[in-house]
Write a protein that holds these residues in place. Structure first.
Motif, PDB file in Angstrom:
ATOM      1  N   ASP A  87      55.388  21.092  66.646  1.00 28.21           N
ATOM      2  CA  ASP A  87      56.818  21.243  66.386  1.00 28.21           C
ATOM      3  C   ASP A  87      57.162  21.000  64.911  1.00 28.21           C
ATOM      4  N   GLU A  88      56.115  20.943  63.992  1.00 27.82           N
ATOM      5  CA  GLU A  88      56.354  20.734  62.566  1.00 27.82           C
ATOM      6  C   GLU A  88      55.669  21.839  61.737  1.00 27.82           C
ATOM      7  N   ILE A  89      56.302  22.143  60.509  1.00 32.72           N
ATOM      8  CA  ILE A  89      55.688  23.123  59.595  1.00 32.72           C
ATOM      9  C   ILE A  89      54.805  22.394  58.575  1.00 32.72           C
ATOM     10  N   TYR A  90      55.378  21.295  57.932  1.00 31.18           N
ATOM     11  CA  TYR A  90      54.617  20.558  56.935  1.00 31.18           C
ATOM     12  C   TYR A  90      55.147  19.142  56.854  1.00 31.18           C
ATOM     13  N   ALA A  91      54.338  18.292  56.145  1.00 31.63           N
ATOM     14  CA  ALA A  91      54.728  16.927  55.829  1.00 31.63           C
ATOM     15  C   ALA A  91      54.918  16.808  54.320  1.00 31.63           C
ATOM     16  N   VAL A  92      55.836  15.943  53.870  1.00 34.65           N
ATOM     17  CA  VAL A  92      56.165  15.773  52.450  1.00 34.65           C
ATOM     18  C   VAL A  92      55.438  14.530  51.927  1.00 34.65           C
ATOM     19  N   TRP A  93      54.633  14.722  50.852  1.00 31.62           N
ATOM     20  CA  TRP A  93      53.877  13.623  50.229  1.00 31.62           C
ATOM     21  C   TRP A  93      54.369  13.457  48.781  1.00 31.62           C
ATOM     22  N   ARG A  94      54.172  12.269  48.134  1.00 32.81           N
ATOM     23  CA  ARG A  94      54.511  12.001  46.728  1.00 32.81           C
ATOM     24  C   ARG A  94      53.285  11.393  46.037  1.00 32.81           C
ATOM     25  N   LYS A  95      53.147  11.846  44.705  1.00 36.29           N
ATOM     26  CA  LYS A  95      52.032  11.311  43.922  1.00 36.29           C
ATOM     27  C   LYS A  95      52.536  10.126  43.130  1.00 36.29           C
ATOM     28  N   VAL A  96      52.024   8.911  43.493  1.00 40.51           N
ATOM     29  CA  VAL A  96      52.476   7.669  42.853  1.00 40.51           C
ATOM     30  C   VAL A  96      51.249   6.936  42.338  1.00 40.51           C
ATOM     31  N   GLY A  97      51.174   6.817  40.946  1.00 40.92           N
ATOM     32  CA  GLY A  97      50.029   6.134  40.362  1.00 40.92           C
ATOM     33  C   GLY A  97      48.727   6.829  40.681  1.00 40.92           C
ATOM     34  N   GLY A  98      48.803   8.144  40.799  1.00 40.16           N
ATOM     35  CA  GLY A  98      47.613   8.922  41.066  1.00 40.16           C
ATOM     36  C   GLY A  98      47.174   8.902  42.521  1.00 40.16           C
ATOM     37  N   VAL A  99      47.992   8.293  43.400  1.00 39.87           N
ATOM     38  CA  VAL A  99      47.653   8.196  44.833  1.00 39.87           C
ATOM     39  C   VAL A  99      48.700   8.941  45.655  1.00 39.87           C
ATOM     40  N   ALA A 100      48.257   9.646  46.757  1.00 40.64           N
ATOM     41  CA  ALA A 100      49.172  10.388  47.662  1.00 40.64           C
ATOM     42  C   ALA A 100      49.831   9.417  48.639  1.00 40.64           C
ATOM     43  N   VAL A 101      51.150   9.437  48.683  1.00 39.58           N
ATOM     44  CA  VAL A 101      51.909   8.563  49.590  1.00 39.58           C
ATOM     45  C   VAL A 101      52.746   9.434  50.533  1.00 39.58           C
ATOM     46  N   ASP A 102      52.597   9.212  51.862  1.00 41.57           N
ATOM     47  CA  ASP A 102      53.347   9.980  52.876  1.00 41.57           C
ATOM     48  C   ASP A 102      54.776   9.468  52.898  1.00 41.57           C
ATOM     49  N   THR A 103      55.704  10.377  52.650  1.00 40.11           N
ATOM     50  CA  THR A 103      57.126   9.975  52.655  1.00 40.11           C
ATOM     51  C   THR A 103      57.692   9.847  54.061  1.00 40.11           C
ATOM     52  N   GLY A 104      56.952  10.319  55.052  1.00 41.72           N
ATOM     53  CA  GLY A 104      57.438  10.277  56.425  1.00 41.72           C
ATOM     54  C   GLY A 104      58.357  11.405  56.784  1.00 41.72           C
ATOM     55  N   LYS A 105      58.618  12.266  55.833  1.00 40.94           N
ATOM     56  CA  LYS A 105      59.525  13.385  56.095  1.00 40.94           C
ATOM     57  C   LYS A 105      58.723  14.565  56.598  1.00 40.94           C
ATOM     58  N   ARG A 106      59.339  15.280  57.570  1.00 38.13           N
ATOM     59  CA  ARG A 106      58.688  16.422  58.173  1.00 38.13           C
ATOM     60  C   ARG A 106      59.649  17.584  58.217  1.00 38.13           C
ATOM     61  N   SER A 107      59.072  18.754  58.180  1.00 35.63           N
ATOM     62  CA  SER A 107      59.885  19.965  58.328  1.00 35.63           C
ATOM     63  C   SER A 107      59.679  20.487  59.735  1.00 35.63           C
ATOM     64  N   MET A 108      60.798  20.492  60.543  1.00 37.39           N
ATOM     65  CA  MET A 108      60.704  20.968  61.930  1.00 37.39           C
ATOM     66  C   MET A 108      60.585  22.470  61.957  1.00 37.39           C
ATOM     67  N   SER A 109      59.874  22.952  62.934  1.00 40.10           N
ATOM     68  CA  SER A 109      59.776  24.398  63.120  1.00 40.10           C
ATOM     69  C   SER A 109      61.097  24.909  63.674  1.00 40.10           C
ATOM     70  N   SER A 110      61.351  26.176  63.482  1.00 40.56           N
ATOM     71  CA  SER A 110      62.599  26.754  64.020  1.00 40.56           C
ATOM     72  C   SER A 110      62.641  26.648  65.540  1.00 40.56           C
ATOM     73  N   GLN A 111      61.447  26.740  66.131  1.00 38.40           N
ATOM     74  CA  GLN A 111      61.400  26.636  67.598  1.00 38.40           C
ATOM     75  C   GLN A 111      61.783  25.231  68.045  1.00 38.40           C
ATOM     76  N   ALA A 112      61.334  24.217  67.254  1.00 35.31           N
ATOM     77  CA  ALA A 112      61.671  22.834  67.607  1.00 35.31           C
ATOM     78  C   ALA A 112      63.164  22.607  67.520  1.00 35.31           C
ATOM     79  N   VAL A 113      63.755  23.222  66.406  1.00 37.00           N
ATOM     80  CA  VAL A 113      65.206  23.077  66.286  1.00 37.00           C
ATOM     81  C   VAL A 113      65.908  23.734  67.454  1.00 37.00           C
ATOM     82  N   GLU A 114      65.465  24.942  67.776  1.00 38.57           N
ATOM     83  CA  GLU A 114      66.082  25.641  68.909  1.00 38.57           C
ATOM     84  C   GLU A 114      65.909  24.839  70.198  1.00 38.57           C
ATOM     85  N   ASP A 115      64.689  24.285  70.383  1.00 36.76           N
ATOM     86  CA  ASP A 115      64.446  23.484  71.605  1.00 36.76           C
ATOM     87  C   ASP A 115      65.353  22.267  71.643  1.00 36.76           C
TER      88      ASP A 115
END
Length: 726
Positions: A87-115
């Motif tokens: 039910d997701e398209i992608y996850a949003v990450w940030r580069k902090v101090g040269g390390v990848a940090v998961d922001t916890g944000k997700r992009s819902m699929s259109s089907q998930a929104v419709e559901d």
């Protein structure tokens, strides 16, 4: 009522859940937790919009993995990584101090929104339906809601009776353990002339369902105070126990004329209930026809075993109880006010095997109290036993029967009827014990059967218009009874009337007074009876009546230690000092021969027909004097046609005596011995046989014959006749 409450609760819960989902989806903050639904958690509207905005501020490239995105992104920048969730398209990450940090944000699929939208809409629809159902339930439960909101609403309990639990652990189980109430079946009542007054309703369907349910589930039934009218209710098979609030509080009444309130006919060929170990108990209520509908009866049972009635009342009925060919019936501690008749019988009395008869047996009628009323029973007995075995009546008083009904009638094949401490007021006949008929069947004529083995102790008959006690039957006893005041109501009644069909009876310690006819009357043919320690006086008060004691079989019916005041007539017997003398006739006058040579009967006595029987001895004693002359003198003693002889002599003066004993060997056959003694002369003895019909009247006489026509040559001064066994 319980169903409406449950529907209201369920609908209310569903409405609240649906409404909460809609509210949170539209109003929750972006930092709020997920929204739970039946299909899983969903985001709120702000969270969905924030995700869309985030997509616009980051690289539009979507990297296949975190490492690739990290190397392609400047320090502090965000990058998108393809999501592995459906039910997701992608996850949003940030580069902090040269390390990848998961922001916890997700992009819902259109089907998930419709559901999510569909689910929210479905939840909303469900909530709307639940709300509508809740509103309908609330409308249905309006009266209930009003009741619950009343000041005593907290006392209302929703409950449906269920099977009794092995142990009691809840209010519902405790209620299941209580007696079944007639009111639990009130919804079956259809006819309600006055809906707000249950005393006007026709309770027939409710009462039938009530007794059926109690018997089927082996539960006691309770009928509260009040009047409950119904037509015939059939008693079910099985044990049944129902009780009211008391014989002056709960009234069972007929709804229509001619009603039998409780009815049971167990059809069996032998007269025995084919259901074993059954008992039908009815207590603490009244059977009453207060409206005077007429022709009503409290209970009728046929071929039933086991009915117990305690603390009941019978009021204004034609018949109180009728039991036909039943067994084990108990009526105890009851009240009566114009309550009708009590009938225990086995009519028609049937022979169902060579030595087995159809009958009613084991009946107990005790502790009955009349409520100072009177009863007009139309000529029928108040308490009627017919072909009943083993019945006990104790501590009972009748109403005033107004000289229109017998008190207690004992008829036909009754055995073992006990009356003890019973008062019978103003009956026609107080205790009426008579023979009845047996229906042999198979075309054989009915035959007569006598009651037997019956006993009466402390029975008082007051003011009978007929006989106080009319008795026939075999092996019966009467002790400490009263027969009094008949002269207040009638002109023909005797105190104790014993018919020719009575034998083997004993009457003792009984008082008979103020009866218009005989105090005691014993008909010819009664046998093997004894009267002892009796007071019989002030009877025969009506002109033309007989006497205080009338006895016709003195050889077989005896008086012992009697106090009989007034005239005594004993046909074929005598009373001496209150005792029946074996000397049935005693003539102490004087009779002499006339101036003639013709044989002359000097003294005689006729023994009544039926007095004598085989096995008895008749003793005849005659004595007198001779005139002082040498004339020939002849004396003879006769027993019917039998001439036993006497004396032939020319004795000059002196006394003479002739003793004759006649033994009744068999019917129409006698043997005798005669001894003659004359003063100053030798005695004479003779024996012989006779063929006199002793069943008929027998004339005993002393005959004198002069040799010369000289008056007074033979004088007879005594003739006595004594009966005894040989």
């Amino acid at each position: 009522m319980t169903d409406q409450t449950e529907r209201l609760e369920i609908a209310t819960v569903k409405a609240e859940v649906g409404s909460n989902i809609l509210s949170r989806f539209a109003n929750d903050a972006i930092a709020a937790p997920p929204i739970p639904t039946e299909s899983g958690d969903i985001q709120n509207l702000k969270q969905i919009i924030a995700g869309i905005e985030t997509k616009a501020s980051v690289s539009t490239s979507i990297y296949p993995d975190v490492a690739t995105g990290l190397s392609a992104t400047d320090e502090g920048g965000m990058f998108l990584v393809a999501s592995s969730e459906n039910d997701e398209i992608y996850a949003v990450w940030r580069k902090v101090g040269g390390v990848a940090v998961d922001t916890g944000k997700r992009s819902m699929s259109s089907q998930a929104v419709e559901d999510a939208v569909v689910e929210a809409e479905a939840s909303a629809a469900q909530a709307a339906a639940a709300a509508a159902e809740a509103m309908a339930a609330a409308a249905d439960a309006g009266p209930l809601r009003a009741d619950l909101l009343a000041p005593d609403g907290a006392t209302r309990v929703g409950w449906i009776r269920d099977q009794l639990a092995p142990s009691i652990e809840s209010v519902a189980q405790m209620l299941n353990a209580q007696s079944v109430s007639l009111w639990e079946f009130a919804d079956l009542v259809v006819t309600k002339p006055t809906p707000t007054n249950a005393a006007t309703w026709d309770w027939t369907p409710a009462m039938q369902a009530f007794v059926d349910y109690c018997a089927a589930n082996k539960l006691a039934g309770s009928i509260p105070a009040g009047t409950f009218k119904f037509n015939q209710v059939n008693l079910p098979d099985g044990n049944l126990c129902i009780h009211g609030a008391g014989p002056f509080s709960t009234f069972l009444s007929p709804y229509s004329a001619g009603t039998t309130l409780l009815y049971k006919n167990q059809v069996t060929p032998s007269g025995v209930d084919n259901q074993t170990n059954q008992l039908r108990g009815i207590t603490d209520l009244a059977f009453a026809d207060e409206a005077g509908l007429g022709g009503c009866r409290a209970i009728f049972c046929q071929n039933v075993v086991g009915v117990v009635l305690q603390r009941v009342q019978f009021r204004k009925l034609d018949k109180a109880l009728e039991f036909n060919r039943c067994q084990n019936i108990v009526l105890d501690s009851w009240f009566y006010y114009k309550g009708g008749r009590f009938i225990f019988d086995a009519s028609p009395y049937r022979k169902i095997a060579p030595s087995t008869y159809d009958y009613t047996k084991t009946v107990q009628v005790t502790n009955g109290q009349d409520l100072l009323g009177y009863s007009d029973l139309g000529g029928q007995p108040w308490l009627h036993f017919r072909d009943t075995v083993n019945a006990f009546v104790s501590n009972v008083q009748t109403p005033a029967l107004m000289g229109k009904a017998d008190g207690i009638k004992i008829e036909g094949g009754c055995e073992g009827i006990w009356l003890n401490n019973v008062i019978l007021v103003w009956p026609v006949i107080g205790v009426n014990m008579r023979a009845g008929l047996i229906d042999i069947g198979n075309g054989i004529p009915d035959t007569v059967i006598d009651p037997e083995w019956n006993n009466f102790v402390a029975v008082a008959v007051d003011q009978p218009s007929g006989d106080a006690f009319f008795m026939e039957g075999d092996y019966w006893n009467m002790e400490s009874c009263l027969a009094v005041n008949g002269d207040l109501r009638g002109t023909t009644g005797s105190g104790i009337k014993i018919t020719s069909r009575s034998k083997h009876f004993n009457v003792s310690k009984t008082t008979v007074r103020d009866m218009p006819a005989n105090g005691i009357e014993v008909d010819l043919g009664a046998s093997e009876g004894v009267f002892s320690y009796m007071d019989v006086f002030d009877n025969a008060s009506v002109s033309g009546a007989q006497v205080n004691a009338a006895l016709t079989r003195p050889d077989s019916v005896k008086f012992r230690d009697m106090r009989v005041v007034g005239s005594v007539s004993v046909s074929g017997g005598r009373l001496v000092g209150g005792n029946t003398s074996p000397v049935i006739s005693r003539d102490t006058g004087s009779a002499s021969t006339p101036a003639s040579v013709t044989p002359t009967d000097l003294m005689s006595y006729t023994i009544p027909a039926g007095t004598l029987k085989a096995g008895q001895k008749v003793k005849i004693l005659a004595y007198g004097t001779f005139a002082a002359n040498a004339n020939n003198k002849t004396i003879r003693v006769f027993f019917g046609a039998l001439n036993a002889g006497g004396w032939v002599s020319t004795t000059n003066g002196g006394a003479w005596r002739i003793d004759t004993e006649i033994e009744l060997i068999s019917a129409g056959s006698q043997e005798y011995i005669r001894r003659s003694d004359v003063q100053g002369a030798s005695n004479s003895i003779a024996t012989g046989i006779g063929a006199v019909d002793e069943s008929a009247a027998v004339l005993v006489r002393v005959q004198g014959e002069n040799g010369v026509a000289s008056a007074g040559d033979i004088v007879c001064q005594h003739l006595s006749i004594e009966l005894s066994p040989f």
